[in-house]
Enzyme design. Structure first.
Site, PDB file in Angstrom:
ATOM      1  N   TYR A  39       0.839  -1.189   0.000  1.00  0.00           N
ATOM      2  CA  TYR A  39       0.000   0.000   0.000  1.00  0.00           C
ATOM      3  C   TYR A  39       0.885   1.254   0.000  1.00  0.00           C
ATOM      4  CZ  TYR A  39      -3.593  -3.473   0.733  1.00  0.00           C
ATOM      5  OH  TYR A  39      -4.401  -4.561   0.561  1.00  0.00           O
TER       6      TYR A  39
ATOM      7  N   ARG B 174       3.050  -0.837  11.088  1.00  0.00           N
ATOM      8  CA  ARG B 174       3.151  -2.150  10.432  1.00  0.00           C
ATOM      9  C   ARG B 174       4.033  -2.011   9.199  1.00  0.00           C
ATOM     10  NH1 ARG B 174      -1.519  -6.670   8.929  1.00  0.00           N
ATOM     11  NH2 ARG B 174      -0.483  -8.039  10.425  1.00  0.00           N
TER      12      ARG B 174
END
Length: 373
Positions: free
Chosen positions: A191, A239
């Site tokens: 992403y 993350r």
């Protein structure tokens, strides 16, 4: 007491144990709003004894969603339904986290179970909140040119980058209003922030591209912006895809360097995953990402969260006892067994007090079946 079921503290937050439900996209929101599906889906993990439940990738701007079915925190009206979930998690002993995310060039992709037949009429499209939009990315390159689900994105200009940084900070403020105990910055799985980090997806020639220092710039600016508005006594997580699992891509050594910089900016733990770019290839096996959590923990001297096929209770305890990670996170394993944490308490400690009081009759059943003394 086992280490898995022992309390742990990050800043002012003490978790009842080291079990975590990792973020799992449900693709079930309309206009970013949480609903009864999200309430039940997430609430059951608190009843199942987990220490921390992290809400799915939540768009910080509408065009940052992976799909039209993603949750969002880009407007104040989205706070209340999430606060309802947070309150339930708290009432049943779990801490609540939310993953703040921007999908970049992997945005505006289909919801798998809504095909042409399910989206044939305007009424059907409205019912599921169908939208389609132009993604943005560090470079104007498709995630996977061979896959028509992915569009060629628009390369972000400086104003677009600034809007994204502001979006993360504004979403963190809304997360605080909803009562969340922690937020996680999503810089993994191909992403947007991962796209900036990886030399396989970032081909910019300005200060956001080229060297590793430049490619890390946006992630660090997002961390600074979120930490500046996030309460000092609440932990901040990030993350990472610790490795792209691809030749010429982002590596564990890169992730250690990034984790050191994130720690310096107030990030308290790293959630260690991997992959997400089309070029990446790895064989998934039980505990396959644990070495990545160990590498970041040791290299950056920061707590880490292991994730990836960790459903074996004794193996999870061993990971913690060996010092390879500080938390055990389950996603599909939690879907398969929402009561995994209470089952772990029985297996490791012979304890039943993690069950909600309404469900502790399970102990009597287990005694009859010979599963306890």
């Amino acid at each position: 007491m086992s280490k898995l079921l022992s309390p742990v503290t990050l800043r002012g937050l003490t978790l009842r144990n080291r079990t975590v439900v990792a973020p799992m996209c449900q693709y079930s929101a309309v206009d970013g709003f949480a609903n009864d599906w999200h309430f039940v889906h997430l609430g059951r993990f608190a009843l199942g004894g987990f220490g921390l439940v992290v809400v799915e990738a939540t768009g910080v701007v509408p065009e940052g969603r992976i799909s039209y079915g993603d949750l969002g925190l880009w407007k104040d009206e989205q706070i209340a339904p999430l606060a309802r979930i947070v309150d339930f998690l708290h009432d049943h002993g779990a801490a609540a986290g939310v993953q703040l995310a921007h999908a970049g060039r992997k945005a505006s992709t289909p919801v798998a179970w809504n095909g042409a037949e399910e989206l044939a009429t305007e009424e059907q499209r409205k019912a599921v909140g169908y939208e389609h939009w132009q993604p943005v990315a560090p470079s104007a390159e498709s995630h996977d040119p061979a896959n028509p689900d992915f569009q060629v994105p628009t390369a972000l200009d400086k104003a677009g980058i600034a809007r994204i940084i502001d979006g993360f900070a504004a979403a963190a403020l809304r997360a605080e209003k909803a009562g969340f105990d922690t937020v996680e910055i999503h810089a993994a799985h191909g992403y947007l922030l991962n796209q900036f980090l990886s030399p396989l997806s970032n081909h910019r020639t300005d200060e956001y591209g080229g060297s590793r220092e430049n490619r890390m710039r946006l992630v660090l600016q997002v961390a600074e912006a979120v930490r500046a508005v996030w309460p000092e006594d609440k932990p901040l997580l990030a993350r990472l895809s610790v490795s792209d699992n691809a030749p010429g891509g982002w590596t564990p050594e890169d992730s250690v360097a990034l984790a050191i910089e994130l720690k310096a900016r107030g990030v308290d733990a790293i959630d260690c995953s991997s992959g997400g770019l089309a070029q990446g290839h790895i064989t998934s096996t039980a505990s396959y990402q644990v070495p990545l959590a160990k590498a970041v923990k040791q290299g950056a001297n920061i707590p880490t969260m292991a994730v990836g096929l960790l459903g074996d209770i004794e193996a999870a305890e061993t990971i913690l006892q060996n010092g390879d990670a500080d938390f055990i996170a389950l996603a599909r394993g939690a879907l398969d067994d929402p009561n995994w944490a209470v089952h772990a308490a029985r297996v490791l400690d012979g304890a039943y007090d993690l069950w909600p009081v309404q469900a502790r009759r399970v102990a009597g059943r287990d005694q009859v079946l010979g599963l306890r003394n």
